[in-house]
Structures are given as C-alpha cells and as structure tokens.
Design a protein around this motif. Sequence first.
Motif, PDB file in Angstrom:
ATOM      1  N   ALA A 126       6.592   1.725  -9.092  1.00 57.80           N
ATOM      2  CA  ALA A 126       6.262   0.361  -9.530  1.00 57.80           C
ATOM      3  C   ALA A 126       4.897  -0.025  -8.974  1.00 57.80           C
ATOM      4  N   SER A 127       4.879  -0.866  -7.968  1.00 56.37           N
ATOM      5  CA  SER A 127       3.641  -1.306  -7.321  1.00 56.37           C
ATOM      6  C   SER A 127       3.963  -1.623  -5.869  1.00 56.37           C
ATOM      7  N   TRP A 128       2.972  -1.435  -4.982  1.00 63.24           N
ATOM      8  CA  TRP A 128       3.200  -1.741  -3.573  1.00 63.24           C
ATOM      9  C   TRP A 128       3.582  -3.202  -3.380  1.00 63.24           C
ATOM     10  N   THR A 132       2.381 -12.595   0.384  1.00 61.59           N
ATOM     11  CA  THR A 132       1.895 -11.260   0.721  1.00 61.59           C
ATOM     12  C   THR A 132       1.811 -10.380  -0.522  1.00 61.59           C
ATOM     13  N   GLY A 133       2.819 -10.491  -1.390  1.00 65.78           N
ATOM     14  CA  GLY A 133       2.794  -9.709  -2.623  1.00 65.78           C
ATOM     15  C   GLY A 133       1.660 -10.083  -3.548  1.00 65.78           C
ATOM     16  N   ILE A 190      -1.935   0.469  -0.393  1.00 62.54           N
ATOM     17  CA  ILE A 190      -2.480  -0.873  -0.182  1.00 62.54           C
ATOM     18  C   ILE A 190      -3.953  -0.797   0.176  1.00 62.54           C
ATOM     19  N   VAL A 191      -4.305   0.114   1.074  1.00 57.79           N
ATOM     20  CA  VAL A 191      -5.706   0.267   1.475  1.00 57.79           C
ATOM     21  C   VAL A 191      -6.542   0.720   0.288  1.00 57.79           C
ATOM     22  N   GLY A 192      -6.001   1.626  -0.518  1.00 55.21           N
ATOM     23  CA  GLY A 192      -6.742   2.075  -1.693  1.00 55.21           C
ATOM     24  C   GLY A 192      -6.987   0.964  -2.692  1.00 55.21           C
ATOM     25  N   ASP A 193      -6.088  -0.021  -2.722  1.00 56.07           N
ATOM     26  CA  ASP A 193      -6.224  -1.132  -3.668  1.00 56.07           C
ATOM     27  C   ASP A 193      -7.095  -2.254  -3.113  1.00 56.07           C
ATOM     28  N   LEU A 194      -6.850  -2.631  -1.852  1.00 55.53           N
ATOM     29  CA  LEU A 194      -7.541  -3.788  -1.268  1.00 55.53           C
ATOM     30  C   LEU A 194      -8.727  -3.410  -0.392  1.00 55.53           C
ATOM     31  N   GLY A 195      -8.805  -2.151   0.041  1.00 53.60           N
ATOM     32  CA  GLY A 195      -9.854  -1.765   0.972  1.00 53.60           C
ATOM     33  C   GLY A 195      -9.504  -2.223   2.384  1.00 53.60           C
ATOM     34  N   TYR A 225       7.979  -8.278  -2.832  1.00 56.16           N
ATOM     35  CA  TYR A 225       8.732  -9.079  -3.807  1.00 56.16           C
ATOM     36  C   TYR A 225      10.229  -8.785  -3.758  1.00 56.16           C
ATOM     37  N   VAL A 226      10.601  -7.566  -3.313  1.00 56.93           N
ATOM     38  CA  VAL A 226      12.019  -7.215  -3.280  1.00 56.93           C
ATOM     39  C   VAL A 226      12.799  -8.129  -2.339  1.00 56.93           C
ATOM     40  N   ASN A 227      12.088  -8.778  -1.403  1.00 55.94           N
ATOM     41  CA  ASN A 227      12.752  -9.706  -0.489  1.00 55.94           C
ATOM     42  C   ASN A 227      13.257 -10.958  -1.200  1.00 55.94           C
ATOM     43  N   LEU A 228      12.609 -11.334  -2.301  1.00 55.09           N
ATOM     44  CA  LEU A 228      12.887 -12.625  -2.923  1.00 55.09           C
ATOM     45  C   LEU A 228      14.307 -12.737  -3.474  1.00 55.09           C
TER      46      LEU A 228
END
Length: 538
Positions: free
Chosen positions: A176-178, A107-108, A52-57, A183-186
């Motif tokens: 898959a993706s972080w 959040t996703g 997540i940090v690598g993607d969003l900083g 999303y798995v909660n949905l």
Amino acid sequence: MAKIADIPAVDERDVRQTRSKREIILVMVGLMITMLLAMLDNTIVGPALPTIVGDLGGLAHLSWVLTAYTLATAVSTLVWGKLGDLFGRKTAFLSAIALFLTGSALTGMAQSMGELIGFRAIQGLGAGGLIVGVMAILGELVSPRERGKYQGYMMAIMPLAMLGGPLLGGWITDNASWRWAFYVNLPLGIIALITVWLTLHSPKRTVGKVFIDWWGALTLAVWTSSLVLVCSWGGNQYAWDSWQILGLGLVAVAGFIAFITIETRVPEPLMPLHIFKNLNFSVSGGLSMIVGAAMMGTAAYLPQFQQLVQGDSATNSGLLLLPMMIPMMLTSVFIGQVVSRTGRIRIFPILGGIALTIGMLLMSQLQVDATTLNVSLFMIVIGLGVGGLMQPSSLIAQNSVSLRDMGAGMGANTFLRTIGMSLGTAIFGTIYTGRLTDHLTSSLGSAGAKFTSGGAQLPPALMDKLPDAVQQAIRAAVTSGIDGIFLAGSIAAAAGIVVALLVRDVELKGPDPAPRQEPADRDDDVDVREAEITAIQA
C-alpha cells in the motif's frame, strides 16, 4: 498557591461492587485494543522508515522519527496518570486516545520530515496515556486477586504487537503506502474509543479548583529528555566523552534533583514520592526496568545475528522471535490465572529472574555455526523469564498503591519500564558496536572500518557479494557483539533475582462477598432460635 482539588477518596469496595462480569468483559475489549495500539506503534514504523526517507528526504534526521515519539511518550506518562487521579480515569483515557488518533492522522499526512517528526511527537504525547490508562482502569475495575487473570490477557498483547508490528509494517509498505502504517491506527482507535465511552462507568471526581504540578511536569520533561538523548546519541552520533553528551548528562542530573525537590514541596505532586515508601512498589519499579531492558535488547539486536550470521530475511527474523514471544505470552496468562486463585505472587518474579539469567547466559555462548534450533531453545528460556517478570512487576505495582494514587503509581511503573528500555537499548548498543568494531579491526585491519561506519549498520544484502574471508570475519564479529549483549543482560537479570527476593508476599484480596441478607421477619427468626435452644436443653 492554587487549591488542591476537592476529590473524595474512592472506596475500593464501592468501586468493585458496581462491576458485573459482563461489564468487565466489554470494557476489556476496548482496553485490549488500546493496548495493542500503544504497543504496535513502537514496532510497525521500523520497516517503513527507508521508504519514508526516500519519499520525504531528510536522512540526517531519521533517528528523530523514533526519538520524538519515545521522548513524548516518556514525558507524558506521569502527566496522564496524574490527570486520571484528578479528573477521573475515563476522562483522561478518552482524551489520550483522541490525542493519539489525531497525531496518527497528522503523521500519515506529513509532507516533510520536519512535519513527520512534529506529528510523531503529538502521537507520542497521546501514547503516554494509553498504557498507564489501561493499567489504572484495570486496577480500579477488578479486585486485587482478579487483576492477575485479566492483566495476563493484557500482557499477551505485548509479544503479539512486537511480532506482528514489523510484519504488518513491512506488508503495508510493500503493498500500500507507508502512510497506512499510521492510518491503520484510526479504525482500531475509533473502535476502542467508542467501546470505552459506552461501557466504562468510572467513579466521578468532584473537582473545584485544582492544583496541577506544571513545574514538576517541566522539570520531568527536561531531565527525562536529556537522559533519553544521552542514551540515544551516546556512542552513536556523539562520543560518550563529548561535550554534547557530558552536557546532557549534567542537565539530566540537575533536572532530576530539581524534579525531586519540587515533588516534595507541592501539594499535589505529579509523582507522589510517598508511593516509593512501599517496598513492594519500589521493587516492582526495579523489575520493570530490567524487563524493559531485556525485551529491547533481545528484540532489537538478535535479528542482527539471524540476518547477518544465519542468513535469514528480515521477515523470517521476525518470525524467528516466536520462540520467545509465545512462552512470554503463555507465562503471563498462566501467572495471572494462578495469582487469581491463590493470591500469592512472590515466587514468580524469583523464578522469572532465574529463567531469564539462564537464558541470557546460554545466548551469550552462541557460536557462528549455531543452528536455528539452538537459538530457538535458548529463546524459549528467555521468553519464560521475561513473562515471569513482566506480569508480576505490574501486578505488584497495582496492588501496592491506593486507588487514589493508582494513576500516578501505574504512570511511575510504566515510566520506569520505558527508561529501562531506553537505557538497555543504549548500553547494549554500545557493547555491540564496540565488540563488532574491535573484532573487525583485528581481523581485517583498517579495511574493517568501512563496515562499522554509521552505527554498525551492515546491510544483509551485502553479505553474499563479499569475499568468503570477509564474510567469515563479519559473522564472527556480529556473533561476538551478540554474545557481549547477552552476557551483560545476564548480569542485569541476576540483579533482578536479588531485587525479586525483596518482594514481600502479601495475599491479594478477592472480590468482596455478597452481603448477607437479613431474614424478612426478625421476630419469627428469634422464635425459631429460642425453640431450637429449648429443644437442645431438653
């Protein structure tokens, strides 16, 4: 002043007589899925954080991804419990699930670290109503004696989530993706939402104008947030004697005093203080705090020993928690079954406290050359102890309050467990970091400081690249820190034995017997009885 809601008292016998076994089982499906959601989200995010940090900083704000969720959950727990008391369990519970799913979806979709933190807070606000809603509905659904049996199944969800969360989070992130960690909660949440909607027939509250304790909620948010921040930041981001930590501590104390003052004066308090007049309820709160601290201390820090000292991978260290999780789960189910049959509960928290103390003391004697078998055997004892405390603490709380206060009571109990988890994590973290730093400094001198910067996060992948002498020093330092954690845990567990001895063993009532049917013809019955008396006299 606003008027209190015109809410008639719910008769527990009337509630239970409307429940068939089929309805209970159907509702339990939705409740267990919801419990899994609430527990899973605490652990599934961890493996995804580096990605997540690598993607969003925003590495500097990484801790807030967890802190925002924890704060919102702790603050909203009591609010959701009280809303269930005021407007009905079903209404409050479905609203909490819907809010949690909304936060999960947002959040996703987050595109920045700021959005992620804000959406995690929304998710946490919903999560606060999930666990307290499950326990309150269960308390209304079945009789006191039967609660143990069904709650044992609920408690079994906790170790499953604690073990499966990191494994699932790592697999999702790798394959898959972080974003799918949220999303798995949905799909699970939608199934739970529909199931509860269709199967739960909760007693309706007749409400007119209601009084909602907004000032209580505000002061609760202030002192709880300050306390959690002290526990999260103290000794890590700021020194314990820094003005930031001391200031937050003063705010926490002042906010707590204001909260208690408000709760004694408002007509419909967020946390009815009269529930703490029941000794068993107060004792259950103390046990819940100890259980929360023990669980977090073991699950959060033992992997450090497994990875840095024993050389296990992150995935394997998750699997190595099985020796604790399986006994915890089996003990919870066993206690639930026994309590349902006997109606007695006092002996179990006492035995649980003893087992937890012994397990913690055994773990505090770990050596660098400890084998996986040694650690596993000690973890089995800890698992038996946690299971022996966790299940009874919730049962005692449920059976110490009336149905009218069930939501607020379970909210308070869940709240105390959350505070125990936060305090335990902070205190154990301080002990671990302090002993780790002292040992490395004495072994390696100033060169050891570089390994403890950033909150003592030593990358396991770094170990094999270090000289043998440095590796030995690190392993010895980590072992010293782990030993300190479990020694402190044994002291807390021993205090739990003393607290458990205060439990008063009140026999739990079972289901009300079916009403005796009157004979169809009263006159014929009288004639028969008179004939029997005449025959006896003859």
